[in-house]
Design an enzyme around this catalytic site. Structure first.
Site, PDB file in Angstrom:
ATOM      1  N   ASP A  68     -19.730  36.523  76.199  1.00 61.52           N
ATOM      2  CA  ASP A  68     -18.910  37.004  75.131  1.00 61.52           C
ATOM      3  C   ASP A  68     -17.555  37.122  75.636  1.00 61.52           C
ATOM      4  O   ASP A  68     -16.645  37.466  75.230  1.00 61.52           O
ATOM      5  CB  ASP A  68     -19.530  38.239  74.314  1.00 61.52           C
ATOM      6  CG  ASP A  68     -19.667  39.535  75.420  1.00 61.52           C
ATOM      7  OD1 ASP A  68     -19.604  39.290  76.348  1.00 61.52           O
ATOM      8  OD2 ASP A  68     -19.967  40.439  74.618  1.00 61.52           O
ATOM      9  N   SER A  69     -17.401  36.930  77.237  1.00 61.12           N
ATOM     10  CA  SER A  69     -16.449  36.750  77.837  1.00 61.12           C
ATOM     11  C   SER A  69     -15.339  35.289  77.188  1.00 61.12           C
ATOM     12  O   SER A  69     -14.143  35.498  77.436  1.00 61.12           O
ATOM     13  CB  SER A  69     -16.352  36.436  79.146  1.00 61.12           C
ATOM     14  OG  SER A  69     -17.249  35.413  79.308  1.00 61.12           O
ATOM     15  N   ASP A 107     -24.932  35.220  75.003  1.00 61.09           N
ATOM     16  CA  ASP A 107     -24.704  36.653  74.864  1.00 61.09           C
ATOM     17  C   ASP A 107     -24.851  37.210  73.469  1.00 61.09           C
ATOM     18  O   ASP A 107     -24.313  36.467  72.545  1.00 61.09           O
ATOM     19  CB  ASP A 107     -23.439  37.002  75.205  1.00 61.09           C
ATOM     20  CG  ASP A 107     -23.163  37.743  76.593  1.00 61.09           C
ATOM     21  OD1 ASP A 107     -24.229  38.504  77.076  1.00 61.09           O
ATOM     22  OD2 ASP A 107     -22.240  37.808  77.044  1.00 61.09           O
ATOM     23  N   LYS A 137     -28.743  37.457  76.282  1.00 62.41           N
ATOM     24  CA  LYS A 137     -28.394  38.380  77.301  1.00 62.41           C
ATOM     25  C   LYS A 137     -27.830  39.803  76.319  1.00 62.41           C
ATOM     26  O   LYS A 137     -27.065  39.305  75.434  1.00 62.41           O
ATOM     27  CB  LYS A 137     -27.283  37.954  78.265  1.00 62.41           C
ATOM     28  CG  LYS A 137     -26.955  39.040  79.112  1.00 62.41           C
ATOM     29  CD  LYS A 137     -25.955  38.424  80.394  1.00 62.41           C
ATOM     30  CE  LYS A 137     -24.713  38.218  80.238  1.00 62.41           C
ATOM     31  NZ  LYS A 137     -23.904  39.476  79.746  1.00 62.41           N
ATOM     32  N   GLU A 139     -26.497  43.716  76.808  1.00 55.42           N
ATOM     33  CA  GLU A 139     -25.771  44.942  77.804  1.00 55.42           C
ATOM     34  C   GLU A 139     -26.662  46.159  77.535  1.00 55.42           C
ATOM     35  O   GLU A 139     -26.943  46.470  76.462  1.00 55.42           O
ATOM     36  CB  GLU A 139     -24.388  45.155  77.548  1.00 55.42           C
ATOM     37  CG  GLU A 139     -23.577  44.074  77.989  1.00 55.42           C
ATOM     38  CD  GLU A 139     -22.043  44.026  77.863  1.00 55.42           C
ATOM     39  OE1 GLU A 139     -21.718  45.569  77.474  1.00 55.42           O
ATOM     40  OE2 GLU A 139     -21.209  43.330  78.024  1.00 55.42           O
ATOM     41  N   GLU A 206     -23.108  43.931  87.509  1.00 56.99           N
ATOM     42  CA  GLU A 206     -21.492  43.731  87.428  1.00 56.99           C
ATOM     43  C   GLU A 206     -20.948  44.738  88.018  1.00 56.99           C
ATOM     44  O   GLU A 206     -21.228  46.324  87.529  1.00 56.99           O
ATOM     45  CB  GLU A 206     -21.248  43.504  85.932  1.00 56.99           C
ATOM     46  CG  GLU A 206     -19.510  43.431  85.779  1.00 56.99           C
ATOM     47  CD  GLU A 206     -19.144  42.667  84.663  1.00 56.99           C
ATOM     48  OE1 GLU A 206     -19.958  42.237  83.955  1.00 56.99           O
ATOM     49  OE2 GLU A 206     -17.819  42.441  84.755  1.00 56.99           O
TER      50      GLU A 206
HETATM   51  O1  KIV Z   1     -19.699  37.674  78.964  1.00 58.59           O
HETATM   52  C1  KIV Z   1     -19.669  37.031  80.048  1.00 58.59           C
HETATM   53  O2  KIV Z   1     -19.228  36.176  80.844  1.00 58.59           O
HETATM   54  C2  KIV Z   1     -20.554  37.983  81.025  1.00 58.59           C
HETATM   55  C3  KIV Z   1     -20.368  37.695  82.564  1.00 58.59           C
HETATM   56  C4  KIV Z   1     -19.449  38.407  83.234  1.00 58.59           C
HETATM   57  C5  KIV Z   1     -21.903  38.123  83.406  1.00 58.59           C
HETATM   58  O3  KIV Z   1     -21.349  38.808  80.546  1.00 58.59           O
END
Ligand code: KIV
Length: 289
Positions: A68-69, A107, A137, A139, A206
């Site tokens: 989600d970056s 994510d 993924k 959090e 992280e």
């Molecule tokens: O969203 C993302 O790119 C991440 C990485 C920084 C692990 O969660």
């Protein structure tokens, strides 16, 4: 072998190395577990589109994260918070289409899983069915354990993400290093063990002190993936735009920049514009007659 038996290549963890060993099918959670057993380190990069993902796939990166970056690195937001499920599905589907070999992890964005395990399941299923990703993924450590458990029971491979969790940027007041001090270090260890116990196949650490990341890595059976976690995690992940020098402005201390794409692309764009101004482009070889 009957019709319902998968061919042997998909049924077994590769005994060869991740790099060059798994060429005719996608990398699986079993390959990553086997890599931890062998002590083989691996790399993960983010990807948000088919072309870039294809380059990384051809380079042999075994796991690509549709992070989600994408919020900050692809869609022009300031944080990851505004990213929606529809956006994640669209970007993830492009990354799946652009690759053949890498495991694709997507994510679950902010607000798509925190309400309940049922909400997490609903949205993980969207990423798997509509985009075709191999894993999701999310959090959170202890706070996300119930959701991880339900997803894993339902057959969804889950990568957990603890330490600095960027979706909590507003609650954290920025992106501070996590796990400093005894209590915070103990909480990180509890979080790591909780996600492993819940069935996560790996966990991102992280922005945590290197010594603590090493301790977590030693105590867990599942692979740890560091970003700002020092050299001793089982794997490393970087945001591709940071890694390749596309990001404008300052990048975090934990980034190593392997190329300067921003300069390369900017120079190419300036040269093209200049050629158009002077009439040097298009030349005869670019024209039809
Ligand atoms: O969203 C993302 O790119 C991440 C990485 C920084 C692990 O969660």
């Amino acid at each position: 072998m009957n019709a319902s038996t998968p061919p042997p290549a998909q049924n077994q963890a590769s005994t060869a190395t991740l790099y060059g060993g798994v060429t005719n099918r996608r990398v699986t959670v079993r390959d990553l577990a086997a890599a931890k057993q062998r002590g083989e380190r691996w790399s993960m990069l983010t990807a948000y589109d088919a072309l870039t993902a294809g380059v990384f796939d051809e380079a042999g990166i075994p796991v690509l994260l549709v992070g989600d970056s994408a919020g900050n690195c692809h869609l022009g937001y300031e944080t990851t918070v505004p990213v929606t499920m529809d956006q994640m599905v669209m970007l993830s589907a492009a990354v799946v289409r652009g690759t053949k070999r890498a495991m694709i992890v997507a994510d679950l964005p902010f607000g798509s899983y925190q309400e309940s395990p049922a909400q997490a399941m609903h949205n993980a299923a969207r990423l798997m069915k509509e985009a075709g990703v191999g894993a999701v993924k999310l959090e959170g450590g202890e706070r996300s354990a119930r959701s991880i458990e339900l997803l894993v029971e339902a057959g969804v491979p889950v990568m957990a993400h603890i330490g600095l969790t960027p979706q909590s940027v507003h609650a954290l007041g920025g992106y501070p290093v996590q796990g400093r001090g005894d209590e915070a270090a103990h909480q990180l260890l509890r979080d790591a063990k909780a996600v492993q116990q819940a069935g996560a196949f790996s966990v991102v650490l992280e922005a945590v002190p290197a010594e603590l990341a090493a301790q977590v890595t030693e105590q867990l059976a599942i692979p740890t993936v560091g970003i700002g976690g020092g050299p001793d995690t089982d794997a490393q992940v970087l945001v591709w735009t940071d890694m390749a020098g596309m990001t404008a402005g300052r990048v975090p201390k934990f980034v190593k920049q392997y190329a300067d794409l921003r300069t390369v692309l900017g120079d190419a764009a300036r040269a093209y514009a200049q050629d158009v101004r002077t009439g040097a482009f298009p030349a005869a070889e670019h024209s039809f007659h």
